[in-house]
Design an enzyme around this catalytic site. Structure first.
Site, PDB file in Angstrom:
ATOM      1  NE  ARG A 123       8.466  -3.810  24.025  1.00  0.00           N
ATOM      2  CZ  ARG A 123       7.547  -4.770  24.041  1.00  0.00           C
ATOM      3  NH1 ARG A 123       6.280  -4.484  24.263  1.00  0.00           N
ATOM      4  NH2 ARG A 123       7.893  -6.019  23.840  1.00  0.00           N
ATOM      5  CE  LYS A 187       2.528   2.182  25.504  1.00  0.00           C
ATOM      6  NZ  LYS A 187       3.114   1.044  24.845  1.00  0.00           N
ATOM      7  NE  ARG A 325     -11.344  -8.948  26.133  1.00  0.00           N
ATOM      8  CZ  ARG A 325     -11.820 -10.170  25.867  1.00  0.00           C
ATOM      9  NH1 ARG A 325     -12.636 -10.757  26.705  1.00  0.00           N
ATOM     10  NH2 ARG A 325     -11.486 -10.796  24.765  1.00  0.00           N
TER      11      ARG A 325
HETATM   12  C1  BTN Z   1       6.264   1.778  23.469  1.00  0.00           C
HETATM   13  O1  BTN Z   1       5.907   1.296  22.380  1.00  0.00           O
HETATM   14  O2  BTN Z   1       5.566   1.670  24.473  1.00  0.00           O
HETATM   15  C2  BTN Z   1       7.561   2.522  23.586  1.00  0.00           C
HETATM   16  C3  BTN Z   1       7.400   3.989  23.270  1.00  0.00           C
HETATM   17  C4  BTN Z   1       8.689   4.773  23.368  1.00  0.00           C
HETATM   18  C5  BTN Z   1       8.548   6.167  22.819  1.00  0.00           C
HETATM   19  C6  BTN Z   1       9.758   6.991  23.101  1.00  0.00           C
HETATM   20  S1  BTN Z   1       9.514   8.708  22.770  1.00  0.00           S
HETATM   21  C7  BTN Z   1      11.211   9.007  22.990  1.00  0.00           C
HETATM   22  C8  BTN Z   1      11.936   7.863  22.325  1.00  0.00           C
HETATM   23  N1  BTN Z   1      12.114   8.122  20.912  1.00  0.00           N
HETATM   24  C9  BTN Z   1      11.425   7.269  20.155  1.00  0.00           C
HETATM   25  O3  BTN Z   1      11.388   7.289  18.910  1.00  0.00           O
HETATM   26  N2  BTN Z   1      10.756   6.395  20.924  1.00  0.00           N
HETATM   27  C10 BTN Z   1      11.012   6.633  22.328  1.00  0.00           C
END
Ligand code: BTN
Length: 327
Positions: A123, A187, A325
């Site tokens: 994101r 995460k 936090r």
């Molecule tokens: C985030 O930032 O939390 C979202 C992460 C999303 C990652 C997934 S992996 C499969 C799909 N392809 C990507 O390039 N991004 C999402």
């Protein structure tokens, strides 16, 4: 994009996590030992952890479960299977989301998976670190008549993934708005929902799911937030990757099929239960600028975050990076 046949074969041979001598590997793939070494080097650069021990040969640091459509399908419910329009399973893609959005005219319900991504997207323009070796990089494409309800879809999808993770045995899970998947504040995964199309008309939506099942230490160093993976939480008891993909699809596809009719509402109470920021002080960042801060109170029926500042002013947050936090 697929790996060359010889590289794929090496991957399959090494997947059992046992030692294989250079001679054995060379014989099996029909290359010289030097050529095998070169191919292994390329896999190493993609994130595979390969140990070379003199006298014993090569072995992976962890057993590897390659993506297997048959195994995923064996887990799928009838409703999920019916929703799948097409499979796109690849060894290496820039990003599974980008692939589905690249205008190739994929049908509704196309499911895209990759063993590794070379330009995985997170994101807010972040990079999603996507080494080869057992994580989940999954995207599903869906067409909607209108993009109006799409803001809530990202929260509903988060709650749907939590169901799948719970079935797979994960505990101590939490959701940070809009859909960061956390374990004890670190995460484990995230969702990236991307929309192509008109602002009020028909649109194509891609839901991308990234889940950390095993991140090698070296790759973990480049992740710019507190993270965790299934290996570090559960060790050898971590769930099968193919089964987990199946469990996720069992939740995501019915959600997508019903979403235009049902919206976020059936998932809202569940999302609230999973949330781990209500009552906590949060700062909302846009880039490096703090654009609002206060106590996170709730979400609206449309999925916007409600934050209340010291003067009791409530702001609805539609986008941005929520930082909190965790003690
Ligand atoms: C985030 O930032 O939390 C979202 C992460 C999303 C990652 C997934 S992996 C499969 C799909 N392809 C990507 O390039 N991004 C999402």
């Amino acid at each position: 994009m697929e790996f060359k046949h010889t590289v794929k074969r090496l991957l399959q041979l090494l997947a059992d996590g046992r030692f294989h001598s250079g001679t054995e590997l060379a014989e099996q793939v029909g290359l010289s030992r030097a050529a095998v070494w070169k191919k292994l080097q390329a896999l190493l650069n993609l994130g595979l952890e390969i140990h070379a021990v003199p006298g014993k040969g090569y072995c992976l640091s962890k057993r590897l479960e390659l993506i297997d459509r048959g195994q995923i399908e064996s887990v799928l419910s009838k409703k999920a299977s019916k929703g799948i329009g097409r499979w796109e399973i690849h060894d290496r893609l820039t990003s599974t989301n980008s692939y589905l959005l690249s205008g190739k005219g994929f049908p509704c319900g196309t499911v895209c998976l990759a063993e590794t991504q070379t330009a995985g997207k997170g994101r807010l323009g972040r990079t999603w670190v996507s080494p080869l070796g057992g994580n989940i990089y999954l995207s599903v494409l869906w067409y909607f008549h209108s993009s109006q309800l799409i803001a809530g879809l990202s929260l509903a999808a988060g709650a749907a993934i939590m169901r799948a993770l719970t079935q797979a045995g994960f505990t101590r899970l939490g959701l940070k708005w809009p859909n960061d998947i956390l374990v004890d504040g670190r995460k484990l995964g995230g969702l990236l929902v991307e929309v192509a199309g008109e602002s009020h008309g028909p649109c194509a939506v891609v839901i991308g799911v990234g889940l950390n099942l095993y991140i090698p230490d070296e790759w973990g160093k480049i992740i710019d937030q507190a993270w965790v993976d299934a290996e570090r939480i559960m060790g050898a008891a971590r769930p099968s990757r193919n089964r987990l993909i199946g469990l996720i699809l069992n939740e995501l596809l019915p959600l997508l099929s019903d979403y235009e009719r049902a919206g976020l509402l059936p998932y809202l109470a569940e999302w609230r239960r999973w949330n781990c920021v209500f009552g906590k002080h949060v700062t909302i960042h846009q880039g490096e600028t703090v654009f609002f801060e206060g106590i996170a109170r709730d979400v609206t029926d449309q999925g916007l975050l409600i934050v209340e500042d010291g003067q009791g002013e409530r702001k609805l947050i539609a986008s941005g990076d929520v930082r909190v936090r965790f003690e």
